[in-house]
Design a protein around this motif. Structure first.
Motif, PDB file in Angstrom:
ATOM      1  N   ASP A  54       0.920  -1.263  -0.140  1.00  0.00           N
ATOM      2  CA  ASP A  54       0.010   0.004   0.078  1.00  0.00           C
ATOM      3  C   ASP A  54       1.040   1.179  -0.072  1.00  0.00           C
ATOM      4  O   ASP A  54       0.487   2.137  -0.693  1.00  0.00           O
ATOM      5  N   LYS A  55       2.017   1.250   0.531  1.00  0.00           N
ATOM      6  CA  LYS A  55       2.933   2.343   0.829  1.00  0.00           C
ATOM      7  C   LYS A  55       3.713   2.876  -0.612  1.00  0.00           C
ATOM      8  O   LYS A  55       3.635   3.702  -1.033  1.00  0.00           O
ATOM      9  N   TYR A  56       3.927   1.545  -1.060  1.00  0.00           N
ATOM     10  CA  TYR A  56       4.713   1.810  -2.474  1.00  0.00           C
ATOM     11  C   TYR A  56       4.026   1.558  -3.514  1.00  0.00           C
ATOM     12  O   TYR A  56       4.653   1.433  -4.824  1.00  0.00           O
ATOM     13  N   GLN A  57       2.811   1.505  -3.447  1.00  0.00           N
ATOM     14  CA  GLN A  57       1.783   1.067  -4.679  1.00  0.00           C
ATOM     15  C   GLN A  57       2.353  -0.175  -5.599  1.00  0.00           C
ATOM     16  O   GLN A  57       2.625  -0.133  -6.801  1.00  0.00           O
ATOM     17  N   ILE A 128      15.644   3.478  -4.953  1.00  0.00           N
ATOM     18  CA  ILE A 128      14.845   3.687  -6.007  1.00  0.00           C
ATOM     19  C   ILE A 128      13.156   3.560  -5.960  1.00  0.00           C
ATOM     20  O   ILE A 128      12.493   4.204  -6.353  1.00  0.00           O
ATOM     21  N   LEU A 129      12.777   2.546  -4.881  1.00  0.00           N
ATOM     22  CA  LEU A 129      11.678   2.446  -4.477  1.00  0.00           C
ATOM     23  C   LEU A 129      10.880   3.789  -4.207  1.00  0.00           C
ATOM     24  O   LEU A 129       9.860   4.332  -4.358  1.00  0.00           O
ATOM     25  N   ARG A 130      11.624   4.418  -3.128  1.00  0.00           N
ATOM     26  CA  ARG A 130      11.348   5.734  -2.661  1.00  0.00           C
ATOM     27  C   ARG A 130      11.309   6.858  -3.754  1.00  0.00           C
ATOM     28  O   ARG A 130      10.380   7.643  -3.433  1.00  0.00           O
ATOM     29  N   THR A 131      12.161   6.865  -4.431  1.00  0.00           N
ATOM     30  CA  THR A 131      12.197   7.862  -5.761  1.00  0.00           C
ATOM     31  C   THR A 131      10.935   7.681  -6.409  1.00  0.00           C
ATOM     32  O   THR A 131      10.207   8.566  -6.778  1.00  0.00           O
ATOM     33  N   LYS A 132      10.497   6.283  -6.756  1.00  0.00           N
ATOM     34  CA  LYS A 132       9.332   6.026  -7.610  1.00  0.00           C
ATOM     35  C   LYS A 132       8.423   6.636  -7.135  1.00  0.00           C
ATOM     36  O   LYS A 132       7.183   7.066  -7.595  1.00  0.00           O
TER      37      LYS A 132
END
Length: 216
Positions: A54-57, A128-132
């Motif tokens: 949910d946090k990172y879709q 990468i995940l947080r940037t996306k």
């Protein structure tokens, strides 16, 4: 005497039968406890995965081998959270297509101390995940601003983010993740079309990259 021997044998047989029944009952009880524990672990894993997804879709699932590995030991909830968070970032590192659908394999679950190589991989993939995540957020905010016929300024982008963020926070994010942003934009030319073409701070990042290539 013969009758007494028969009675003794009968008692022995009944005793053995009773002992086997007790052993069987104990085995069943242990199996039930094991299944109950495994189910508790799976329930906890499902909750953790749901929160991360949910946090990172992302669409995250566990393979059968991953489930077996996670239910093999008596993990604490904190340990499970760490194992799964690390597994997601490791799986993301191997996700060359930048797909949002991820299946965690047993090899992604590092139960021993994470060595330097794995730690570097995890940190890189996590960035990468947080940037996306924030690129997706800015893209969505930009589309909403355009819908309301507003210019794509940092103030308007921030206002439409959920939760809202300040223009300064947007600038910091773009500055701190500059290299990762360039990598993602170059690797995914069909994503974030609005902000890459109409949001000046992102356009400037791409322009400066193009200028450096020309200069070299």
């Amino acid at each position: 005497q013969h009758k007494s021997d028969n009675e003794i044998m009968k008692l022995l047989n009944e005793s053995k039968k009773l002992q086997k029944q007790k052993e069987l009952a104990l085995q069943q009880e242990l199996q039930q406890l094991k299944e109950s524990y495994s189910q508790n672990v799976l329930d906890t894993c499902s909750r953790i995965i749901f929160e991360i997804a949910d946090k990172y879709q992302l669409d995250i699932s566990l393979s059968k081998s991953a489930i077996q590995k996670l239910t093999q030991y008596n993990w604490s909830t904190d340990k499970l959270e760490k194992l799964i968070e690390n597994a997601v970032t490791i799986a993301m590192a191997g996700n060359m297509d930048q797909n949002t659908k991820i299946e965690i394999q047993d090899v992604d679950i590092i139960t021993e101390s994470i060595n330097k190589k794995h730690k570097t991989t995890i940190e890189h993939s996590d960035k990468i995940l947080r940037t996306k995540v924030f690129l997706d957020r800015y893209e969505q905010a930009a589309l909403m601003a355009i819908r309301d016929e507003l210019p794509l300024t940092g103030n308007n982008i921030g206002k439409y983010c959920s939760p809202p963020v300040s223009p300064a926070a947007i600038s910091d994010s773009l500055k701190n993740h500059r290299k990762t942003i360039i990598h993602l934009l170059q690797e995914n030319p069909n994503q974030w079309k609005t902000i890459r073409s109409k949001f000046r701070p992102v356009k400037n990042i791409l322009a400066s990259t193009a200028d450096k290539k020309k200069a070299s």
